[in-house]
Design an enzyme around this catalytic site. Structure first.
Site, PDB file in Angstrom:
ATOM      1  N   LEU A 168       9.482 -27.672  34.093  1.00 42.69           N
ATOM      2  CA  LEU A 168       9.071 -26.655  33.136  1.00 42.69           C
ATOM      3  C   LEU A 168       7.694 -27.074  32.641  1.00 42.69           C
ATOM      4  O   LEU A 168       7.483 -28.255  32.344  1.00 42.69           O
ATOM      5  CB  LEU A 168      10.043 -26.574  31.949  1.00 42.69           C
ATOM      6  CG  LEU A 168      11.244 -25.642  32.042  1.00 42.69           C
ATOM      7  CD1 LEU A 168      12.085 -25.759  30.775  1.00 42.69           C
ATOM      8  CD2 LEU A 168      10.842 -24.196  32.280  1.00 42.69           C
ATOM      9  N   ASP A 169       6.771 -26.134  32.539  1.00 46.66           N
ATOM     10  CA  ASP A 169       5.449 -26.468  32.031  1.00 46.66           C
ATOM     11  C   ASP A 169       5.546 -27.151  30.672  1.00 46.66           C
ATOM     12  O   ASP A 169       6.502 -26.943  29.922  1.00 46.66           O
ATOM     13  CB  ASP A 169       4.600 -25.198  31.868  1.00 46.66           C
ATOM     14  CG  ASP A 169       4.374 -24.486  33.190  1.00 46.66           C
ATOM     15  OD1 ASP A 169       4.368 -25.172  34.220  1.00 46.66           O
ATOM     16  OD2 ASP A 169       4.207 -23.252  33.172  1.00 46.66           O
ATOM     17  N   LYS A 170       4.531 -27.927  30.348  1.00 48.77           N
ATOM     18  CA  LYS A 170       4.491 -28.615  29.064  1.00 48.77           C
ATOM     19  C   LYS A 170       4.583 -27.635  27.900  1.00 48.77           C
ATOM     20  O   LYS A 170       5.179 -27.934  26.865  1.00 48.77           O
ATOM     21  CB  LYS A 170       3.203 -29.437  28.954  1.00 48.77           C
ATOM     22  CG  LYS A 170       3.152 -30.365  27.757  1.00 48.77           C
ATOM     23  CD  LYS A 170       1.910 -31.255  27.814  1.00 48.77           C
ATOM     24  CE  LYS A 170       1.859 -32.218  26.632  1.00 48.77           C
ATOM     25  NZ  LYS A 170       0.672 -33.099  26.701  1.00 48.77           N
ATOM     26  N   ASP A 171       4.022 -26.435  28.077  1.00 45.38           N
ATOM     27  CA  ASP A 171       4.033 -25.438  27.014  1.00 45.38           C
ATOM     28  C   ASP A 171       5.189 -24.447  27.146  1.00 45.38           C
ATOM     29  O   ASP A 171       5.198 -23.395  26.500  1.00 45.38           O
ATOM     30  CB  ASP A 171       2.696 -24.686  26.954  1.00 45.38           C
ATOM     31  CG  ASP A 171       2.209 -24.236  28.326  1.00 45.38           C
ATOM     32  OD1 ASP A 171       2.885 -24.528  29.322  1.00 45.38           O
ATOM     33  OD2 ASP A 171       1.154 -23.582  28.393  1.00 45.38           O
ATOM     34  N   SER A 172       6.187 -24.776  27.978  1.00 36.71           N
ATOM     35  CA  SER A 172       7.402 -23.977  28.105  1.00 36.71           C
ATOM     36  C   SER A 172       8.591 -24.779  27.589  1.00 36.71           C
ATOM     37  O   SER A 172       8.510 -25.992  27.423  1.00 36.71           O
ATOM     38  CB  SER A 172       7.631 -23.573  29.569  1.00 36.71           C
ATOM     39  OG  SER A 172       6.544 -22.826  30.056  1.00 36.71           O
TER      40      SER A 172
END
Length: 236
Positions: A107-111
């Site tokens: 998962l993306d860091k901002d997700s």
């Protein structure tokens, strides 16, 4: 390792995934980078090994087969799925104690939301290989209002990184929020799909992988729970 091999010889990358060192794909990268040694020499991709072989990865001895584990982790925004000891935001610093596990995909860091952790390389392969088409469900909020046309466009497929995304399910929840169910996992796919349609993702929350749903009441943000691998039902 044990004096008597408990398994038949297998490809080195597959063996490392069975031992819970990393995924098979990651093992192949480590072999290519010269970070794996077998019986005192640099390993190569065609090596077949058993528990009797002396295997080292990045200076650490591989101690044999580990029990297969699966955890459901409720990832917060700000945690990076790259396993880097030098990065204080790395998921590496938040893994359960015990045998080493690693994330199934990213998962993306901002997700935020559901992330599976395992040491079962075969399970990881079954979940993330592009030919397997396992469902992943997300709740997404964007910066501008959406409508039926927006959802239909995403559902039919849009250009991302030189290819058209596979058809998917998209359902509008409110003025700026929709649910999307994907069967593929291109890099930052949902964000790029939304951008193609003139929207910026403000919040991306994964709530399901295959049949496993994230219940924030049971697993609060930043926490994890161990689950029975048999509870995971994969599509054929």
């Amino acid at each position: 390792m044990s004096e008597n091999s408990h398994i038949a010889p297998m490809r080195l990358a597959k063996f490392l995934s069975h031992c819970g060192v990393c995924s098979r794909r990651q093992a192949s990268r480590l072999i290519e980078l010269g970070q794996v040694q077998v019986n005192g020499r640099a390993a190569n991709h065609i090596d077949h090994v058993t528990e009797q072989d002396d295997i080292w990865v990045n200076g650490q001895k591989v101690v044999g087969l580990a029990p297969k584990l699966l955890y459901l982790y409720h990832k917060p925004v700000g945690i990076d799925c790259k396993l880097s000891e030098q990065d204080p935001s790395s998921l590496l610093h938040h893994l359960p104690k015990g045998p080493r596990v690693y994330p199934v995909g990213r998962l993306d860091k901002d997700s935020r939301g559901l992330l599976l952790l395992t040491n079962d390389g075969e399970l990881c392969h079954a979940l993330i290989h592009p030919d397997k088409h396992q469902e992943k469900e997300y709740i997404v909020k964007v910066d501008k209002p959406i409508d039926g046309t927006f959802c239909e466009t995403l559902a039919k497929g849009v250009p991302v990184d030189g290819q058209t995304t596979l058809p998917c399910t998209v359902v509008q929840i409110d003025e700026r929020t929709f649910k999307i169910v994907l069967k593929q996992g291109l890099n930052r796919q949902i964000r790029k799909m939304a951008k193609h349609c003139g929207r910026q993702v403000m919040d991306l929350y994964r709530v399901r992988i295959a049949n496993l749903m994230l219940d924030p009441m049971t697993v609060p943000e930043g926490q994890y729970c161990q689950i029975d691998i048999a509870a995971l039902v994969l599509s054929v």
